[in-house]
Scaffold this motif. Structure first.
Motif, PDB file in Angstrom:
ATOM      1  N   LYS A   1      49.812  60.150 -14.035  1.00 26.84           N
ATOM      2  CA  LYS A   1      50.708  59.026 -13.744  1.00 26.84           C
ATOM      3  C   LYS A   1      51.556  59.372 -12.528  1.00 26.84           C
ATOM      4  CE  LYS A   1      49.760  56.132 -17.122  1.00 26.84           C
ATOM      5  NZ  LYS A   1      49.174  54.813 -16.836  1.00 26.84           N
ATOM      6  N   GLY A   2      52.001  58.335 -11.824  1.00 25.22           N
ATOM      7  CA  GLY A   2      52.752  58.553 -10.591  1.00 25.22           C
ATOM      8  C   GLY A   2      54.093  59.221 -10.804  1.00 25.22           C
ATOM      9  N   VAL A   3      54.837  58.778 -11.839  1.00 22.62           N
ATOM     10  CA  VAL A   3      56.206  59.283 -12.003  1.00 22.62           C
ATOM     11  C   VAL A   3      56.606  59.319 -13.480  1.00 22.62           C
ATOM     12  CG1 VAL A   3      57.286  56.993 -11.670  1.00 22.62           C
ATOM     13  CG2 VAL A   3      58.590  59.054 -11.122  1.00 22.62           C
ATOM     14  N   TYR A   4      57.493  60.261 -13.807  1.00 19.76           N
ATOM     15  CA  TYR A   4      58.026  60.395 -15.170  1.00 19.76           C
ATOM     16  C   TYR A   4      59.553  60.447 -15.102  1.00 19.76           C
ATOM     17  CZ  TYR A   4      58.841  62.359 -19.847  1.00 19.76           C
ATOM     18  OH  TYR A   4      59.271  62.578 -21.140  1.00 19.76           O
ATOM     19  N   LEU A   5      60.201  59.566 -15.876  1.00 20.03           N
ATOM     20  CA  LEU A   5      61.670  59.478 -15.879  1.00 20.03           C
ATOM     21  C   LEU A   5      62.252  59.858 -17.233  1.00 20.03           C
ATOM     22  CD1 LEU A   5      61.993  55.964 -14.160  1.00 20.03           C
ATOM     23  CD2 LEU A   5      62.090  58.199 -13.055  1.00 20.03           C
ATOM     24  N   GLY A   6      61.436  60.462 -18.099  1.00 24.67           N
ATOM     25  CA  GLY A   6      61.890  60.738 -19.459  1.00 24.67           C
ATOM     26  C   GLY A   6      61.435  59.641 -20.394  1.00 24.67           C
ATOM     27  N   ASN A   7      61.397  59.957 -21.692  1.00 21.79           N
ATOM     28  CA  ASN A   7      60.856  59.009 -22.657  1.00 21.79           C
ATOM     29  C   ASN A   7      61.772  57.825 -22.938  1.00 21.79           C
ATOM     30  OD1 ASN A   7      58.384  60.283 -23.021  1.00 21.79           O
ATOM     31  ND2 ASN A   7      59.229  61.735 -24.495  1.00 21.79           N
ATOM     32  N   THR A   8      63.071  57.989 -22.694  1.00 23.57           N
ATOM     33  CA  THR A   8      63.995  56.886 -22.986  1.00 23.57           C
ATOM     34  C   THR A   8      64.530  56.242 -21.705  1.00 23.57           C
ATOM     35  OG1 THR A   8      65.892  58.374 -22.984  1.00 23.57           O
ATOM     36  CG2 THR A   8      64.777  58.030 -25.094  1.00 23.57           C
TER      37      THR A   8
ATOM     38  N   ALA B   1      52.506  54.114  -7.395  1.00 25.61           N
ATOM     39  CA  ALA B   1      51.239  53.377  -7.518  1.00 25.61           C
ATOM     40  C   ALA B   1      50.100  54.141  -6.844  1.00 25.61           C
ATOM     41  CB  ALA B   1      51.387  51.991  -6.903  1.00 25.61           C
ATOM     42  N   LYS B   2      50.374  54.718  -5.664  1.00 27.41           N
ATOM     43  CA  LYS B   2      49.327  55.435  -4.927  1.00 27.41           C
ATOM     44  C   LYS B   2      48.997  56.798  -5.557  1.00 27.41           C
ATOM     45  CE  LYS B   2      50.189  53.136  -0.512  1.00 27.41           C
ATOM     46  NZ  LYS B   2      50.930  53.201   0.750  1.00 27.41           N
ATOM     47  N   LEU B   3      49.956  57.361  -6.266  1.00 24.91           N
ATOM     48  CA  LEU B   3      49.740  58.679  -6.895  1.00 24.91           C
ATOM     49  C   LEU B   3      49.034  58.574  -8.243  1.00 24.91           C
ATOM     50  CD1 LEU B   3      53.260  60.248  -6.179  1.00 24.91           C
ATOM     51  CD2 LEU B   3      51.101  61.117  -5.260  1.00 24.91           C
TER      52      LEU B   3
ATOM     53  N   THR C   1      56.633  48.261 -16.102  1.00 29.82           N
ATOM     54  CA  THR C   1      55.457  47.473 -16.495  1.00 29.82           C
ATOM     55  C   THR C   1      54.248  47.715 -15.583  1.00 29.82           C
ATOM     56  OG1 THR C   1      56.291  45.639 -15.154  1.00 29.82           O
ATOM     57  CG2 THR C   1      56.845  45.612 -17.495  1.00 29.82           C
ATOM     58  N   SER C   2      54.404  48.629 -14.606  1.00 33.77           N
ATOM     59  CA  SER C   2      53.370  48.792 -13.568  1.00 33.77           C
ATOM     60  C   SER C   2      52.135  49.562 -14.013  1.00 33.77           C
ATOM     61  CB  SER C   2      53.970  49.523 -12.362  1.00 33.77           C
ATOM     62  OG  SER C   2      54.321  50.856 -12.735  1.00 33.77           O
ATOM     63  N   GLY C   3      52.290  50.367 -15.070  1.00 28.87           N
ATOM     64  CA  GLY C   3      51.189  51.263 -15.438  1.00 28.87           C
ATOM     65  C   GLY C   3      51.240  52.579 -14.671  1.00 28.87           C
TER      66      GLY C   3
END
Length: 420
Positions: A188-195, A180-182, A237-239
């Motif tokens: 965006k703060g974080v990426y976990l892959g598209n799936t 959220a802070k990044l 769902t955080s954005g």
């Protein structure tokens, strides 16, 4: 081992429905060129490889094959998003490869598809990471030779952490706060892959749970995993989560191009990330989930198997022994020259200078401290069942308990088929 593949698909969660269908013998024959044409004296062998992303990998595999003088070895380098479906379809035909790369899967053993390689591995068994030996062993017999180990963890940009005044998260809850802070207008703060499929098993382990226990019983349906699923839903769902990136998690471009401050990826991409970002790069494991949790690192990787239905089993075994057991120089080249991987041979890993300092050494330490290996009993149907749990309770707003109950039904039916 894919830094920059141009096909947008997740090779790391390879076991799509094709594997299950092929095991059941329901796939149609594959009519593609199998590489058996082309003269050359002596025995002809055909091997299947998926298209690795790093430059030079196809040339390397073909160079090793050309150096073998006991047989003409033809490599099918399979591009696109359907390596596993092409592999499993071909295994049902007379054009099947004599040897192929894949991951340890018990249904390949139970269906008599892969040859027992104990006799060629036994003499050097002690020089392999013992977790790799265990993950390829059924009833005391070893099927498949591990070529590379692929630790997977989070990469991040320390400069962006400093700017946002955040520390490396120690828990999944903290990862949400940090994300959220990044997050800014552009990043965006974080990426976990598209799936999100890449983080399913890491999250289960980080919750102090497992896929199966030592008695091959389900071990993932715990309060900690339920808590993790709820937190993942919150993140989704955080954005603050990057969704629909141009390439999937195994490709470093989301982090390199500044689309995200944190990316889940594999150690294979480290050289490409270092080239682009220099020292502005750090790593951390999947953070612990809940009170019973502990950090986790998934150790993926690839192994060579001999097709037990080939007419040239002994010739194929001789080639596998020559390349993946005797030729240490080629094994080291494969593990370290195109991306970073941990050599499964302990003697090679011990002498791997490229992994001894800096960020690669940190990656190896995460692998050593928190690594989890494939469980040969965890099949495609089970993998798909946990993917459905994530789809139901993270991507959609389903009840995690209900999703896990549904998963239990599938997993227990599979276990009954496999183990009685």
């Amino acid at each position: 081992m894919s830094a920059m593949s141009n096909s947008n698909w997740s090779r790391r969660s390879l076991f799509r429905a094709a594997a299950g269908m092929a095991a059941a013998g329901t796939l149609a024959a594959c009519g593609s060129n199998n590489g058996r044409s082309g003269g050359g004296s002596g025995t002809g062998l055909v091997q299947y490889f998926h298209a690795y992303g790093e430059a030079g990998t196809e040339q390397a595999i073909k160079k090793y094959a050309a150096a073998y003088d006991k047989a003409k070895v033809t490599t099918q380098w399979i591009t696109g998003s359907n390596f596993e479906s092409k592999l499993f379809a071909s295994l049902l035909t007379k054009n099947a490869p004599d040897l192929f790369e894949f991951h340890p899967q018990i249904q390949l053993v139970k269906s008599g598809q892969v040859a027992d390689l104990t006799d060629i591995i036994e003499p050097v068994k002690d020089d392999f990471n013992q977790a790799d030996i265990q993950s390829h062993t059924v009833d005391g017999k070893i099927y498949g030779v591990r070529m590379i180990d692929d630790p997977q963890f989070f990469f991040y940009r320390p400069s962006l952490f400093e700017k946002a005044k955040v520390e490396v998260p120690q828990t999944l809850e903290e990862l949400l706060e940090v994300a959220a802070k990044l997050t800014t207008d552009k990043v965006k703060g974080v990426y976990l892959g598209n799936t999100l499929q890449a983080v399913i098993r890491p999250m289960i382990w980080a919750a102090g749970a497992d896929t199966l226990d030592q008695n091959n019983k389900p071990a993932y349906h715990t309060d900690g995993v339920v808590e993790g699923l709820k937190q993942m839903r919150k993140l989704f769902t955080s954005g603050d989560l990057l969704l629909d990136a141009p390439a999937d998690y195994w490709d470093p471009s989301a982090l390199v191009q500044g689309l995200t401050a944190v990316q889940f990826c594999g150690m294979w991409a480290m050289p490409a990330m270092q080239k682009a970002l220099g020292d502005d790069l750090g790593v951390f494991p999947f953070p612990k989930v809940g009170a019973a949790g502990k950090p986790s690192v998934y150790n993926g990787g690839w192994s060579m198997f001999v097709n037990a239905k080939s007419e040239k089993i002994e010739e194929a075994k001789a080639y596998v022994k020559w390349l993946w057991i005797d030729q240490k120089e080629y094994q080291e080249d494969w593990a370290l020259s195109y991306g970073f991987h941990v050599p499964p041979r302990t003697s090679i890993a011990a002498s791997a200078e490229k992994l001894k300092s800096g960020l690669p050494a940190e990656g190896v330490k995460l692998f050593t401290d928190y690594g989890h290996f494939d469980n040969i009993g965890w099949t495609q149907a089970m993998i798909k069942a946990t993917e459905d749990v994530f789809a139901d309770s993270v991507r959609k707003n389903g009840d995690p308990e209900a999703a896990l109950d549904k998963c239990d039904t599938t997993v227990n039916a599979e276990l009954k088929k496999l183990f009685g």
